[in-house]
Every structure is written in C-alpha cells, then in structure tokens.
Design a protein around this motif. Structure first.
Motif, PDB file in Angstrom:
ATOM      1  N   SER B 121       0.876  -1.340  -0.222  1.00 15.20           N
ATOM      2  CA  SER B 121      -0.184   0.107   0.284  1.00 15.20           C
ATOM      3  C   SER B 121       0.871   1.153  -0.293  1.00 15.20           C
ATOM      4  CB  SER B 121      -0.767   0.502   1.281  1.00 15.20           C
ATOM      5  OG  SER B 121      -1.566  -1.207   1.264  1.00 15.20           O
ATOM      6  N   TYR B 122       2.442   1.239   0.962  1.00 16.72           N
ATOM      7  CA  TYR B 122       2.543   2.480   0.933  1.00 16.72           C
ATOM      8  C   TYR B 122       3.298   2.197  -0.347  1.00 16.72           C
ATOM      9  CZ  TYR B 122       7.174   4.736   1.878  1.00 16.72           C
ATOM     10  OH  TYR B 122       8.395   5.684   2.264  1.00 16.72           O
ATOM     11  N   LEU B 123       4.152   1.287  -1.177  1.00 17.60           N
ATOM     12  CA  LEU B 123       4.755   1.767  -2.601  1.00 17.60           C
ATOM     13  C   LEU B 123       3.066   2.578  -3.180  1.00 17.60           C
ATOM     14  CD1 LEU B 123       6.520  -1.422  -2.687  1.00 17.60           C
ATOM     15  CD2 LEU B 123       7.234   0.354  -2.251  1.00 17.60           C
ATOM     16  N   LEU B 124       2.431   1.417  -3.262  1.00 12.73           N
ATOM     17  CA  LEU B 124       1.457   1.978  -4.420  1.00 12.73           C
ATOM     18  C   LEU B 124       0.907   3.425  -4.185  1.00 12.73           C
ATOM     19  CD1 LEU B 124      -0.558  -0.619  -4.631  1.00 12.73           C
ATOM     20  CD2 LEU B 124       0.648  -0.292  -6.340  1.00 12.73           C
ATOM     21  N   THR B 125       0.688   3.469  -3.041  1.00 11.83           N
ATOM     22  CA  THR B 125       0.423   5.301  -2.566  1.00 11.83           C
ATOM     23  C   THR B 125       1.692   6.206  -2.937  1.00 11.83           C
ATOM     24  OG1 THR B 125      -0.226   4.421  -0.412  1.00 11.83           O
ATOM     25  CG2 THR B 125      -0.411   6.954  -0.750  1.00 11.83           C
ATOM     26  N   THR B 126       2.997   6.087  -2.994  1.00 13.48           N
ATOM     27  CA  THR B 126       4.133   6.871  -3.106  1.00 13.48           C
ATOM     28  C   THR B 126       4.121   6.960  -4.866  1.00 13.48           C
ATOM     29  OG1 THR B 126       5.105   5.250  -2.923  1.00 13.48           O
ATOM     30  CG2 THR B 126       5.615   6.706  -1.014  1.00 13.48           C
ATOM     31  N   VAL B 127       3.822   5.662  -5.056  1.00 13.60           N
ATOM     32  CA  VAL B 127       4.328   6.159  -6.924  1.00 13.60           C
ATOM     33  C   VAL B 127       3.321   6.633  -7.150  1.00 13.60           C
ATOM     34  CG1 VAL B 127       3.848   4.549  -8.339  1.00 13.60           C
ATOM     35  CG2 VAL B 127       5.247   3.701  -6.573  1.00 13.60           C
ATOM     36  N   GLN B 128       1.252   6.887  -6.671  1.00 17.25           N
ATOM     37  CA  GLN B 128       0.762   7.336  -7.080  1.00 17.25           C
ATOM     38  C   GLN B 128       1.000   8.843  -7.060  1.00 17.25           C
ATOM     39  OE1 GLN B 128      -3.044   5.422  -5.692  1.00 17.25           O
ATOM     40  NE2 GLN B 128      -3.342   4.805  -7.138  1.00 17.25           N
ATOM     41  N   ARG B 129       1.855   9.203  -6.257  1.00 22.33           N
ATOM     42  CA  ARG B 129       1.644  10.504  -5.154  1.00 22.33           C
ATOM     43  C   ARG B 129       3.369  10.836  -6.159  1.00 22.33           C
ATOM     44  NH1 ARG B 129       1.450  11.283   0.748  1.00 22.33           N
ATOM     45  NH2 ARG B 129       2.313  13.372  -0.208  1.00 22.33           N
ATOM     46  N   GLY B 130       3.324  10.319  -6.780  1.00 18.03           N
ATOM     47  CA  GLY B 130       4.597  11.315  -7.603  1.00 18.03           C
ATOM     48  C   GLY B 130       5.959  11.698  -6.605  1.00 18.03           C
ATOM     49  N   SER B 131       5.912  10.433  -5.493  1.00 16.66           N
ATOM     50  CA  SER B 131       7.481  10.284  -4.453  1.00 16.66           C
ATOM     51  C   SER B 131       8.739  10.671  -5.344  1.00 16.66           C
ATOM     52  CB  SER B 131       6.846  10.087  -2.877  1.00 16.66           C
ATOM     53  OG  SER B 131       8.286  10.202  -2.414  1.00 16.66           O
ATOM     54  N   ILE B 132       9.760  11.377  -4.385  1.00 19.34           N
ATOM     55  CA  ILE B 132      10.210  11.291  -5.397  1.00 19.34           C
ATOM     56  C   ILE B 132      11.444  10.744  -4.443  1.00 19.34           C
ATOM     57  CG2 ILE B 132      10.235  12.437  -7.783  1.00 19.34           C
ATOM     58  CD1 ILE B 132      12.201  14.667  -5.302  1.00 19.34           C
TER      59      ILE B 132
END
Lengths: 568, 214
Positions: B121-132
């Motif tokens: 879930s963490y990975l997905l959320t960060t990817v969706q938010r475009g975290s770098i």
C-alpha cells in the motif's frame, strides 16, 4: 505513445511489431473482480457467522468447579448447544457467573423455567452418572422448561435434577417424619420394579416433617391411586408374629441404598387415580403402611387416673385386637381440688372403620348415626382401658371393650375433642383388689385374736404337761403288770401251738384214719359215677329202653370208640 | 555511479520483450506492440500495474480478516471438539517451553502478511503521489516483499501436514478450518500483488524530475 522520445537514436534496434487495436481500453481493469469476489465471500461468511451467533446467557452457580471458559459445553441430550465463554466471580463474591454463547437453535430453550446444572461424575441413588465427564471434563446440562417467556439470566441448580422435563410421568409428594436413608435418586418400587425416583426433599416450614418429592415414570404412575400407601422400603423389616418370623424386604438395591415402595391395598371400592402432586403419607414400613385405614381420623380424649408409664404417642388403639387408631399425645392435668393427677390421652381413631365393624350384623343392630351409636355403646359399657402390650418392655396400648359392670358414664358432646369414658387397667384392677383385701385385713381384730391365741397357747401348754405326767405314771405303774401278762400270754400261745400240731397229725398224716375213710368214700363215688355213665351210654343207643326196658341183646362192647376216646 | 542523466529504456523509446528478452524500438501509431521475434506483447511498463496491484492488495486485505477470525484447525477428540484460530494457536503455544515456536508462528502468519499489505500500500501510494523520496529504500522494500512472499505459506503447510498426519480416529483427528483457505488466499493474493507491481514506476518520477536530458 504520441509523445515518444527520440526513438531513432538506436537505428540498429528492431522496431516492435504493431497490431491493430481491438477495442477501446476499459478504464477499470477486470482485475477488480478479485477484490469484489473476496469481499462477497468475506461478507457472506461474516453474515453467516453473525446469523449463527446464538444468544448469550448468564448462569450463576455456587462453584465454578470443572467449568472452564472457552471449553465447557452446554449440552442438551448430549448435543452441544453452547459454550462457556467466561467464568467470573459475582460482585458479592458468593457465586460464580458463567457467561455462555448459545447456538441459535437454542433460542426456544431459554425460557423462564429452564434450569441449568453442572454435570459431574457422581454416585447417587445407586447409579453412577456422568462417567464420561471424568475424561472430558464437566459440562452444563439443561432442563428445558415449558414456559413461553424468554429469559437470559439463570440461576444454576446445585444438583442435577434426577428427572428432566421431557420424561413422561407424574410427581407426587410424600410426607415423612424423617428422611431415613432417602436421597436424590433413591429408587421407587412397585411390585419390586423400579418405577421412579426421589427427585427432591425438603424440610417443611414448621420443621416437623419432611416433604419428599418423587417422580413415577409414565406407565406406572397410573397405579398410584388415592388409596395408595407409600412406605420406606429401606433395609430389612423383620417381624415376629404368631406365624413365626417374617422378613419383608424390597430388592437388594433398596436394602443397600434405601428406597420407597408403594402398593394399593385391596379394597372393595374402586380407587380413583391420584392427581399429580397429590400428597401421601410415607410410612416407616410395610406393616404400618397397610395397618391404618385411609381417611380422616377422629380425635378423642381418654382421661386415665393411673400411671401411663409405657404409653407413647403412636401406641395402638385396638378393639378386640384390631387396630383402629393410635395415641397422638399423652398429657397431664393436675386437679387442685382433689390434688389428683389425671392424664388426658389424645387418640385418633378411624371411626368409620369402627362403625363398619360394629354395625355389621349382631342381634341388636346399633344405630348408624355415629353419635347415637357411641352413646348406645357407652351405655352398654363401652370403655377404654390401658393394657400391657409387651410384658418385656412394659409398652401399653389402649383397648376399647365392653365392661358391663363399669360405672355409668355419659358423653359430653359439646367438648372438643370428645372425652370417652375409661375404666382402670388390668394391673390397676388387681391393685384395687389387693387394696381391698388389705383394707379388710386392717379391720380384723388382730390384737384380740393374738390375746386369745396366747391364752390358748398357755392352756395347751398345761394340757401337754398333764399328758406328760400321765404317761410317766403309766410307765411306772402299768409296765410290770403288763410284762407278766405278756409272759402268760406267750405260755398260752405255746400250748395252743402244741395242740394244733397234734391235730395235724390226726387229720393230715398219711395214715390218719380220717384220710383212709375219705379215700374209701371217694372210691365209692367214683364207681357210682361210672355206673351212671354206662347207663347213659346205653340209653343213647337205645332210647326206647326207657319205655320198654332193657332187651336181652348182647351187651355193648365195653370199649369206647376211638373217636370218643380221642375226644376225651 | 551517480550520474546526471539517468535514462530509462522507456525514456529512450525502447521496449524489452518479457518473453525472449529482445530489445526493440517502440513503434509509431496506435494498437498493441508485439515482439518482432517471439510475438509476445510488449509494454513500456506493466499495464495497469497500480490499479491491478491495488485490486489484489484490497482483495488480500479483505481475506486477511476471516483468515484471522475463522478457525484454521479443528481438533476432535472423543470428548471434545476444539476449533483454533491462528491467534489462539499462538496463545496456546505461548509457554515457557515453546515460546520461540509461538513467535515464529506469530511472525510468519500474522505479522508478515500484514507487513506485506502495508508495504505494498505504501509503495502504491507513493508511486501514485509521484514521490521522489527514498526511492532506493522503496525498491529494497519491494524486493523484500517479493522475496518473503513464498515463505508466508508456512502456516498453510503446517496445517496441511497436521491434518494429513493426525488422523488417529477415533482417538483424535484434525480437520482444516475455513480460515486456512482465506489464509492461503491472502498469501497468494499478496504474491500476485507484488508481482503486479512494477518497481520501475518508483523511478519514473525520479527521472522526470532529475534525468531530463539537457
């Protein structure tokens, strides 16, 4: 892919093949079916779990012995219908509150009069129950009630009910003086078949008797009628009667652990079946149970003015040896006027039996009205008397009998209870006679008699002395003369003897002349007899000779025929 | 190795065949691209990766609830019948002698599936938010999730073995409970979810921000 970066930088890399697009892309991927399916299955299981959740109930017990949270089951007829979820102490720390999750199908069982009890291995009433709990641990049993009203908080029973609600049969109540060897589950016998059990017992409110609740299983409860008698069948009942020793027992089980038996005595009237929860008396033994007639007893008071030592409550009241009632109580009254002690004895008498026994037949039939009948009887001399029932123990009983010579008495019917007249008992009667004799003896002029007697004795003494003197005188004066007289007499006797012996010689000597003559005379007689015999023989042969005289025929042979000879 | 210009194959318009490994250039125009050598479908990134992964993660999360609430094992003896969930088993094993076993079961059966779900879930959320941020750590997390996945079947294995071996009827028998099915589903779904996730997505944003060629 419209905005693809510079792809021509790698001219030596082959270009990917391209196929025509089939259709427009779905915005939502098909893969979402998977979480939906998972949610549906999960939801379905959750709903099912929720639906299968039965009610939660609380039961309070005295002890939580053998109860474990999460493990202990609640079983009905051996089927699990719930599990204990928590076991905790009540707030007042006196009981244990068990919370249990019940199966949904138990909904209808949790009603107002449902009862719960812990089933542990126990031995009672000659049966071993709950053996399986030794290995599996205790469980909570349920006795489903019949009420419609729902209930969620219950109070558990300390002891499992012997009979659960779904067994056909009826309950009856027995009144007993004491519990004896009864206990929960004690068997009930009818003709030595075990037909029921003791399900409960309790001390009555007044503490004077015990009510035993029994259950009789279905096909047998119809034999309990209004006339049925119940008795304690514990142990061995040995009685010594005129017929010898008789031993009355129920089954071996009841000898060991006790029991109750019942029987309906044969009566003329057809007994009606007893109502459920009917009350009966529990007798001590078979004899007592069969002895007393059923029915309402009548209470009377008998006042005795003598010692009632040996008369105890329960002592029999009899008419001609037939048991008609028993002593209820023995009291004491003190009459201040006469300073006399009188003892009122209360008895209960089954009067209908009395009337039945007394009015049957008889030359002058008694009135059937009981008061008039008793009046008439009392007029005839009907009295109560104390009698000794057992000379070893001195036990007394009361006998009613007719004493025509008894002093007149009447009955005061306004009293309650009615007093019946009494006559003194046998021993008391004897005592009375002895007293009379003593009184008469008292009246005798014993002193005068003694004086007379003394005078007589003096006179007697004088007489005896005179007699003694007389004898002495006789000794002195008469003896010598008597001696001379005796010598003379002896001489006379000797002379007489001599005379006799000479006479003997004359008469009885062998050559005595008297004998000679006597012999000759006898010979003559013998010859005469022979001549007469010859004559008789001749006449027998010739009877005509008596008329015609003797013929000149040769004379008969003198010898007699051998037959005749033999005859002689 | 830190370089100013990181170029991804996608950025350069290159596709790698997942079937035969052939590198090919993206073709112009609409439609699906195919490997010119083995005719497998070619993607720059796994298609719908985020959406698919979310779907599996959610499905696994749903299954995780009954997996822990329903009994996984039913032990039947002549006198009793006890149903145990995973947590009850953990509690049962928690004793001075066998607490390590309890810990193992707890980690393998309760913690790891949950950790996997949270990690994904963490990975997905960060990817969706475009975290770098912490892209490298996130990649490592992903590798751990992917590696651990198969070992989560431990519980299912134990259950299967016990059920197969302890059949001493009528003295004792063990039957699988419904929970074990859900437990297996959790494990499988998280594995699929991990597989659906395209770790390259973690770096795509990084490239957008950093690696734009000058």
């Amino acid at each position: 892919m419209a905005n693809l970066p510079d792809t021509n930088g790698f001219p030596d890399i082959p270009e990917a093949a391209r196929s025509s697009p089939k259709r427009g892309r779905l915005r939502l991927s098909v893969v979402w079916i998977i979480p939906i399916v998972a949610a549906v299955i999960g939801g379905w299981i959750a709903v099912q779990k929720y639906l299968s959740q039965g009610p939660t109930i609380t039961i309070s017990f005295g002890t939580a012995e053998g109860l474990e949270s999460g493990t202990t089951k609640i079983k009905s007829n051996g089927v699990d219908i719930g599990t204990v979820s928590t076991v905790r102490l009540s707030e007042d720390r006196r009981s244990v509150i068990v919370t249990a999750k019940m199966a949904p199908e138990s909904q209808g069982m949790l009603v107002e009069d449902t009862q719960f009890y812990v089933v542990r291995a126990r031995i009672s009433g000659g049966t071993v129950s709950g053996l399986s709990t030794l290995l599996s641990g205790s469980y909570i049993g349920i006795d489903v009630g019949k009420s419609k009203q729902k209930r969620r908080a219950f109070i558990g029973l300390a002891v499992p009910p012997v009979v659960t609600g779904n067994v056909p049969g009826r309950f009856f109540l027995l009144k007993a003086d004491n519990l004896g060897s009864l206990d929960y589950g004690t068997p009930l016998f009818f003709r030595r078949i075990q037909v029921g059990q003791v399900v409960a017992y309790e001390l009555d409110q007044d503490g004077r008797s015990i009510t035993v609740k029994v259950f009789i299983n279905a096909p047998y409860d119809q034999y309990v009628t209004t006339a049925t008698r119940f008795w304690q069948a514990s142990g061995i009942d040995v009685s010594l009667t005129a017929n010898g020793v008789s031993i009355h027992t129920e089954s071996l089980v009841s000898i060991l652990i006790g029991g109750i038996a019942f029987e309906t005595p044969a009566t003329s009237s057809v007994p009606t079946p007893a109502e459920p929860n009917a009350v009966f008396t529990l007798f001590d033994n078979w004899g007592n149970a069969m002895k007393l007639p059923q029915g309402e007893p009548h209470t009377y008071v008998l006042v005795f003015r003598q010692s009632v030592r040996g008369l105890v409550p329960g002592a029999p009241v009899e008419i001609s040896g037939i048991h008609i009632g028993e002593v209820v109580s023995v009291g004491m009254d003190f009459d201040l006027k006469t300073y006399g002690v009188s003892i009122p004895v209360t008895v209960k008498v089954y009067r209908h039996l009395v009337s039945e026994k007394l009015t049957k037949g008889g030359p002058d039939a008694l009135p059937t009205d009981s008061k008039a009948m008793i009046d008439k009887l009392v007029e005839l001399g009907f009295r109560a008397q104390l009698r000794t029932g057992n000379y070893l123990t001195g036990a007394l009983f009361i006998a009613f009998d007719l004493f025509p010579n008894a002093p007149k008495a009447t009955i005061d019917w306004s009293q309650e209870p009615v007093e019946l007249p009494t006559v003194p008992g046998e021993l008391q009667g004897i005592e009375q006679s002895l007293t009379n004799i003593v009184q008469k003896l008292d009246k005798l002029p014993l002193e005068a008699i003694a004086n007379d007697l003394r005078k007589s004795l003096v006179a007697l003494h004088q007489t005896l002395t005179d007699a003694s003197k007389l004898v002495k005188r006789v000794d002195a004066d008469l003896a010598p003369e008597a001696k001379a007289a005796l010598a003379e007499a002896r001489r006379t006797l000797e002379a007489a003897e001599r005379t006799f012996s000479s006479t003997n010689k004359v008469i009885l000597g062998p050559n005595a002349p008297v004998q000679q003559e006597l012999r000759d005379a006898l010979q003559g007689v013998s010859e005469a007899a022979r001549a007469i015999k010859d004559l008789m023989d001749y006449l027998e042969r010739n009877p005509g000779a008596l008329l015609g005289g003797k013929r000149s025929t040769p004379p008969p042979t003198p010898q007699v025929s051998p037959a005749k000879n033999g005859g002689k | 190795m830190m370089s100013a210009a990181w170029r991804s194959a996608a950025h350069l318009g290159l596709l790698s065949c997942e079937g035969c490994g052939l590198l090919s250039r993206a073709a112009e125009g609409a439609g699906e691209t195919h490997c010119p050598r083995c005719d497998a479908k070619l993607h720059l990134r796994k298609p719908n990766s985020i959406q698919r992964t979310w779907a599996f993660v959610i499905a696994a999360a749903i299954c995780y609830i009954p997996a822990n609430l329903l009994p996984v094992m039913t032990t039947i003896t002549p006198f009793s019948k006890s149903e145990d969930t995973i947590m009850e088993g953990v509690v049962l094993l928690w004793s001075p002698s066998s607490w390590p076993l309890s810990v193992v079961v707890f980690i393998a059966s309760v913690t790891i599936p949950l950790a996997k779900l949270l990690a994904l879930s963490y990975l997905l959320t960060t990817v969706q938010r475009g975290s770098i941020k912490s892209t490298r750590e996130r990649t490592r997390l992903y590798r751990i999730v992917e590696f651990v996945g198969r070992w989560s079947m431990l519980d299912v294995f134990v259950d299967t073995f016990v059920v197969a071996l302890v059949q001493l009827q009528p003295l004792m028998s063990v039957e699988p409970g419904p929970g074990v099915v859900f437990f297996a589903a959790v494990v499988v779904l998280t594995m699929i979810a991990a597989d659906s996730f395209d770790p390259r997505l973690i770096w795509d944003q990084d490239e957008v921000n950093h690696g734009q060629p000058s």
